[in-house]
Design a protein around this motif. Structure first.
Motif, PDB file in Angstrom:
ATOM      1  N   ARG A  28      15.462  -5.466  -4.347  1.00  0.00           N
ATOM      2  CA  ARG A  28      14.771  -4.513  -3.479  1.00  0.00           C
ATOM      3  C   ARG A  28      13.283  -4.570  -3.813  1.00  0.00           C
ATOM      4  O   ARG A  28      12.878  -4.226  -4.924  1.00  0.00           O
ATOM      5  CB  ARG A  28      15.296  -3.102  -3.696  1.00  0.00           C
ATOM      6  CG  ARG A  28      14.548  -2.058  -2.866  1.00  0.00           C
ATOM      7  CD  ARG A  28      15.324  -0.782  -2.720  1.00  0.00           C
ATOM      8  NE  ARG A  28      16.511  -1.059  -1.895  1.00  0.00           N
ATOM      9  CZ  ARG A  28      17.686  -0.443  -2.075  1.00  0.00           C
ATOM     10  NH1 ARG A  28      17.835   0.464  -2.999  1.00  0.00           N
ATOM     11  NH2 ARG A  28      18.705  -0.746  -1.293  1.00  0.00           N
ATOM     12  N   THR A  31       7.439  -2.854  -2.586  1.00  0.00           N
ATOM     13  CA  THR A  31       6.726  -2.451  -1.376  1.00  0.00           C
ATOM     14  C   THR A  31       7.738  -2.322  -0.251  1.00  0.00           C
ATOM     15  O   THR A  31       8.907  -2.672  -0.406  1.00  0.00           O
ATOM     16  CB  THR A  31       5.669  -3.509  -0.990  1.00  0.00           C
ATOM     17  OG1 THR A  31       6.328  -4.763  -0.814  1.00  0.00           O
ATOM     18  CG2 THR A  31       4.614  -3.642  -2.070  1.00  0.00           C
ATOM     19  N   ASP A  32       7.305  -1.833   0.882  1.00  0.00           N
ATOM     20  CA  ASP A  32       8.213  -1.735   2.023  1.00  0.00           C
ATOM     21  C   ASP A  32       8.679  -3.117   2.435  1.00  0.00           C
ATOM     22  O   ASP A  32       7.919  -4.078   2.412  1.00  0.00           O
ATOM     23  CB  ASP A  32       7.505  -1.073   3.211  1.00  0.00           C
ATOM     24  CG  ASP A  32       7.290   0.413   2.992  1.00  0.00           C
ATOM     25  OD1 ASP A  32       8.036   0.996   2.185  1.00  0.00           O
ATOM     26  OD2 ASP A  32       6.391   0.977   3.627  1.00  0.00           O
TER      27      ASP A  32
END
Length: 82
Positions: A28, A31-32
C-alpha cells in the motif's frame, strides 16, 4: 520510486513460469494510489515499510523483463518484528 507498507503476502493460484518461486507481496503506497503487487527479493514481513520501484527499474532490479514492481529496500521493520 515510492514508499509503501507491505500489507499482505500474495499466494497466486497460477503464475507465469518466469515468476515461479518468486515471493510476491501486496504493498500500500504511502501516498494516494492503488495497492500494488510487487516481487519481493528481500523477504520482508507484513507491516514493513519498503521502497518500491516500478516499470524498467523493477525489471532491472529483478532481472525479470515482465516485472512491473519490485521491493528494493527495507526502510523500517514492522513493530511486531522488533
Amino acid at each position: 520510486m515510492m514508499l509503501g507498507e507491505v500489507i499482505a503476502k500474495v499466494w497466486p493460484d497460477k503464475i507465469l513460469p518466469s515468476l515461479q518461486g518468486r515471493r510476491l507481496v501486496l504493498v500500500r503506497p504511502r501516498t494516494d494510489g492503488p495497492d500494488l503487487v510487487a516481487i519481493d527479493p528481500l523477504n520482508v514481513g507484513v507491516g514493513t515499510i519498503v521502497l518500491v520501484v516500478t516499470d524498467e527499474a523493477a525489471a532491472a532490479a529483478t532481472g525479470e523483463p515482465t516485472a512491473d514492481a519490485a521491493v528494493v529496500a527495507l526502510v523500517a521493520d514492522s513493530p511486531t518484528e522488533r
